[in-house]
Enzyme design. Sequence first.
Site, PDB file in Angstrom:
ATOM      1  N   LYS A  13       0.818  -1.216   0.000  1.00  0.00           N
ATOM      2  CA  LYS A  13       0.000   0.000   0.000  1.00  0.00           C
ATOM      3  C   LYS A  13       0.851   1.265   0.000  1.00  0.00           C
ATOM      4  O   LYS A  13       0.584   2.179  -0.759  1.00  0.00           O
ATOM      5  CB  LYS A  13      -0.928   0.035   1.218  1.00  0.00           C
ATOM      6  CG  LYS A  13      -2.010  -1.000   1.236  1.00  0.00           C
ATOM      7  CD  LYS A  13      -2.900  -0.852   2.447  1.00  0.00           C
ATOM      8  CE  LYS A  13      -2.177  -0.868   3.780  1.00  0.00           C
ATOM      9  NZ  LYS A  13      -1.507  -2.099   4.135  1.00  0.00           N
ATOM     10  N   ARG A  88      -9.376   2.333   9.569  1.00  0.00           N
ATOM     11  CA  ARG A  88      -9.069   0.935   9.887  1.00  0.00           C
ATOM     12  C   ARG A  88     -10.229   0.230  10.570  1.00  0.00           C
ATOM     13  O   ARG A  88     -10.200  -0.990  10.712  1.00  0.00           O
ATOM     14  CB  ARG A  88      -7.844   0.831  10.800  1.00  0.00           C
ATOM     15  CG  ARG A  88      -6.565   1.121  10.082  1.00  0.00           C
ATOM     16  CD  ARG A  88      -5.386   0.888  10.981  1.00  0.00           C
ATOM     17  NE  ARG A  88      -4.196   1.366  10.310  1.00  0.00           N
ATOM     18  CZ  ARG A  88      -3.106   0.671  10.134  1.00  0.00           C
ATOM     19  NH1 ARG A  88      -3.028  -0.549  10.587  1.00  0.00           N
ATOM     20  NH2 ARG A  88      -2.077   1.179   9.518  1.00  0.00           N
ATOM     21  N   ARG A 127      11.280  -8.681   4.260  1.00  0.00           N
ATOM     22  CA  ARG A 127      11.465  -7.278   4.653  1.00  0.00           C
ATOM     23  C   ARG A 127      12.077  -7.197   6.053  1.00  0.00           C
ATOM     24  O   ARG A 127      12.960  -6.379   6.304  1.00  0.00           O
ATOM     25  CB  ARG A 127      10.124  -6.534   4.610  1.00  0.00           C
ATOM     26  CG  ARG A 127      10.261  -5.057   4.946  1.00  0.00           C
ATOM     27  CD  ARG A 127       8.984  -4.305   4.693  1.00  0.00           C
ATOM     28  NE  ARG A 127       8.049  -4.460   5.795  1.00  0.00           N
ATOM     29  CZ  ARG A 127       6.827  -3.952   5.817  1.00  0.00           C
ATOM     30  NH1 ARG A 127       6.362  -3.287   4.780  1.00  0.00           N
ATOM     31  NH2 ARG A 127       6.052  -4.115   6.859  1.00  0.00           N
ATOM     32  N   ARG A 133      14.287  -5.846  11.229  1.00  0.00           N
ATOM     33  CA  ARG A 133      13.142  -5.715  12.139  1.00  0.00           C
ATOM     34  C   ARG A 133      12.917  -7.041  12.845  1.00  0.00           C
ATOM     35  O   ARG A 133      12.172  -7.901  12.391  1.00  0.00           O
ATOM     36  CB  ARG A 133      11.897  -5.286  11.361  1.00  0.00           C
ATOM     37  CG  ARG A 133      12.023  -3.866  10.824  1.00  0.00           C
ATOM     38  CD  ARG A 133      10.900  -3.497   9.913  1.00  0.00           C
ATOM     39  NE  ARG A 133       9.617  -3.455  10.604  1.00  0.00           N
ATOM     40  CZ  ARG A 133       8.540  -2.879  10.104  1.00  0.00           C
ATOM     41  NH1 ARG A 133       8.579  -2.304   8.927  1.00  0.00           N
ATOM     42  NH2 ARG A 133       7.416  -2.890  10.774  1.00  0.00           N
ATOM     43  N   ARG A 144      -0.809 -10.161  12.720  1.00  0.00           N
ATOM     44  CA  ARG A 144      -1.224  -8.900  12.087  1.00  0.00           C
ATOM     45  C   ARG A 144      -2.208  -9.153  10.953  1.00  0.00           C
ATOM     46  O   ARG A 144      -3.122  -8.367  10.736  1.00  0.00           O
ATOM     47  CB  ARG A 144      -0.005  -8.146  11.556  1.00  0.00           C
ATOM     48  CG  ARG A 144       0.766  -7.446  12.622  1.00  0.00           C
ATOM     49  CD  ARG A 144       1.769  -6.472  12.001  1.00  0.00           C
ATOM     50  NE  ARG A 144       2.810  -6.189  12.956  1.00  0.00           N
ATOM     51  CZ  ARG A 144       4.103  -6.334  12.735  1.00  0.00           C
ATOM     52  NH1 ARG A 144       4.539  -6.739  11.558  1.00  0.00           N
ATOM     53  NH2 ARG A 144       4.978  -6.055  13.671  1.00  0.00           N
TER      54      ARG A 144
END
Length: 191
Positions: A13, A88, A127, A133, A144
Amino acid sequence: MRMIFMGPPGAGKGTQAALVAEHHGIPAISTGDIFRYNVGQGTPLGLEAKKYMDAGEYVPDSVTNSMVRNRIAESDAEPGFLLDGYPRTLAQVTELDGMVEASGHAIDVAVVLTVDQEELVQRLLKRAETSGRSDDTEDVIRHRQEVYVEQTAPLIDVYRDRGLLVEVDGMGEVADVTARIMAALDGLATS
């Protein structure tokens, strides 16, 4: 044009929002960017949000809604905007409707990027690996995705029922996905 970008974490996105917004000459407005800006500037809303963020909690709708309201009222958003990460929840849809209607406008389109769940997990794991991360473990990523399905996916039905939903295949190379989004938006303009 006033548009919303939706899709699960890892759907691309943010990348697509920036490209589409630039093409249309409107700001891409990400709630994450708004939070970081307000916290960095030490605004009253930023200080309020920081308390929740530091505790690892969701920023309450009241704070998020106020930040978005302030941002879309800025002069660069007058000709339109692209919202990434907002709304959201169903409550935020109602808030956004009020914000946009108060300015005499309406949301023109809600674009949802669809991506295979296993592809999303692999994208996010990659990623996490390349960006260091360490909190992006497979379990966290899958959680998530579940939260997205529970909280945000119902918004897809709202915008579908309003005739504003455009679903775009988010699989493949960035340029290919961008081309599909542009074609879908161009199709709206001609219909």
